[in-house]
Enzyme design. Structure first.
Site, PDB file in Angstrom:
ATOM      1  N   ASP A  17       0.868  -1.170   0.000  1.00  0.00           N
ATOM      2  CA  ASP A  17       0.000   0.000   0.000  1.00  0.00           C
ATOM      3  C   ASP A  17       0.912   1.230   0.000  1.00  0.00           C
ATOM      4  O   ASP A  17       2.094   1.139   0.343  1.00  0.00           O
ATOM      5  CB  ASP A  17      -0.886  -0.029   1.249  1.00  0.00           C
ATOM      6  CG  ASP A  17      -1.684   1.239   1.436  1.00  0.00           C
ATOM      7  OD1 ASP A  17      -2.341   1.675   0.487  1.00  0.00           O
ATOM      8  OD2 ASP A  17      -1.635   1.798   2.550  1.00  0.00           O
ATOM      9  N   ASP A  19      -0.223   4.990   0.963  1.00  0.00           N
ATOM     10  CA  ASP A  19      -0.493   6.024   1.958  1.00  0.00           C
ATOM     11  C   ASP A  19      -0.464   5.484   3.387  1.00  0.00           C
ATOM     12  O   ASP A  19      -1.099   4.474   3.694  1.00  0.00           O
ATOM     13  CB  ASP A  19      -1.851   6.662   1.678  1.00  0.00           C
ATOM     14  CG  ASP A  19      -1.891   7.296   0.297  1.00  0.00           C
ATOM     15  OD1 ASP A  19      -0.921   7.980  -0.060  1.00  0.00           O
ATOM     16  OD2 ASP A  19      -2.888   7.091  -0.423  1.00  0.00           O
TER      17      ASP A  19
END
Length: 233
Positions: A17, A19
Site C-alpha cells: 500500500d 499512503d
C-alpha cells in the site's frame, strides 16, 4: 488460502500500500493541500476532503464521491500540465514524508530479486510517478478518464479500494509472464484487509486500531516504520 498463483524457483511478489504505509501521510490529502497552495483548488475542498477521510478511517468511504470531489480541480487539464505539477509535488511533499524503513524494505526485496508492486486507492497520476521514484517495478491505482489527453474529472474501471484492490491485482497477475513463488503484503489500513488476506505473508505496518487487532488475533507481523533520516531526500 492465498489467491496468488505460485510456482517453484520463481521470484516473490511484494505488494505495498502507499499512503500511511510507505509515506507518513496520505498522498491524496497532501495533493489537495498542494493544489490549494497553488491556487488551483478552493480552500473549502480541504475541509470537505478531511471530512471524507474520517469515513475512510472507519472503512466507510464512498470512494466514487471522494474521487469526484478531488478530481474537480484538474478536470480540463492536459497531461503535460498535470505531470509538471506532480513532479513538483513529489519533490516538495512526498519525498519529505517517506518512511526510511519502507525504502529499506523495498530495497531488501529488490536485492532478493523480488518484484515490487504498489497498489493504492489514490489516482494513478500520483501513484505511478511516486512508485517510480521509490523504485517499485509497477503500480496499480485508480484510473483517470481522459479524452484526447484532456482529463474529464472522472475515473474509469474498477477502483483500487478495499476488495477492488484484489480484483485489479488478479487482473495484473493474469498479464504477467511469470508466476510467483510466493507473496508478501504490507499495509496500515483495515481497508486493505482483502489485499492482505490475498497474500501469503501479510504485514501490518503502523496499523490502525482495527487492523492492529486483526493482526494480533491472526499472529501477523506488526512493523513500526519511521522516516527520521529520510534517506531519499
Amino acid at each position: 488460502m492465498s489467491s496468488i498463483p505460485t510456482a517453484k524457483a520463481n521470484p516473490y511478489l511484494a505488494v505495498f500500500d502507499l499512503d500511511e504505509t510507505l509515506i507518513a501521510a496520505d498522498s491524496a490529502s497532501l495533493w489537495i493541500a498542494y493544489l490549494v497552495e497553488q491556487g488551483i483548488a478552493p480552500a473549502s475542498l480541504l475541509e470537505e476532503e478531511q471530512e471524507m477521510m474520517k469515513a475512510y478511517a472507519k472503512g466507510e468511504m464512498d470512494m466514487d464521491a471522494y474521487m469526484a470531489a478531488t478530481l474537480k480541480p484538474i478536470a480540463g487539464m492536459d497531461y503535460q500540465a498535470l505531470n509538471a505539477l506532480v513532479d513538483d509535488f513529489i519533490e516538495k511533499k512526498i519525498k519529505p514524508a517517506l518512511y526510511d524503513d519502507a525504502i529499506e524494505r523495498i530495497q531488501w526485496h529488490k536485492k532478493r530479486g523480488d518484484k515490487v508492486l504498489i497498489i493504492s486507492a489514490t489516482g494513478e497520476h500520483l501513484v505511478k510517478p511516486i512508485a517510480a521514484m521509490i523504485g517499485a517495478d509497477d503500480a496499480i491505482a485508480i484510473k483517470l478518464e481522459h479524452i484526447n489527453g484532456i482529463l474529464t474529472g472522472k475515473t474509469s474501471g474498477t477502483l483500487t479500494y478495499q476488495h477492488g484492490k484484489v480484483i485489479r491485482m488478479k487482473a495484473w497477475l493474469d498479464e504477467q509472464d511469470t508466476q510467483f513463488k510466493g507473496s508478501y503484503g504490507y499495509s496500515d489500513s483495515i481497508n486493505d484487509l482483502p489485499m492482505l488476506d490475498a497474500v501469503d505473508r501479510p504485514f501490518a505496518v503502523n496499523p490502525d486500531p482495527a487492523l492492529a487487532l486483526h493482526a494480533q488475533m491472526n499472529e501477523w507481523t506488526i512493523m513500526d516504520w519511521r522516516h527520521e533520516n529520510n534517506i531519499l531526500r
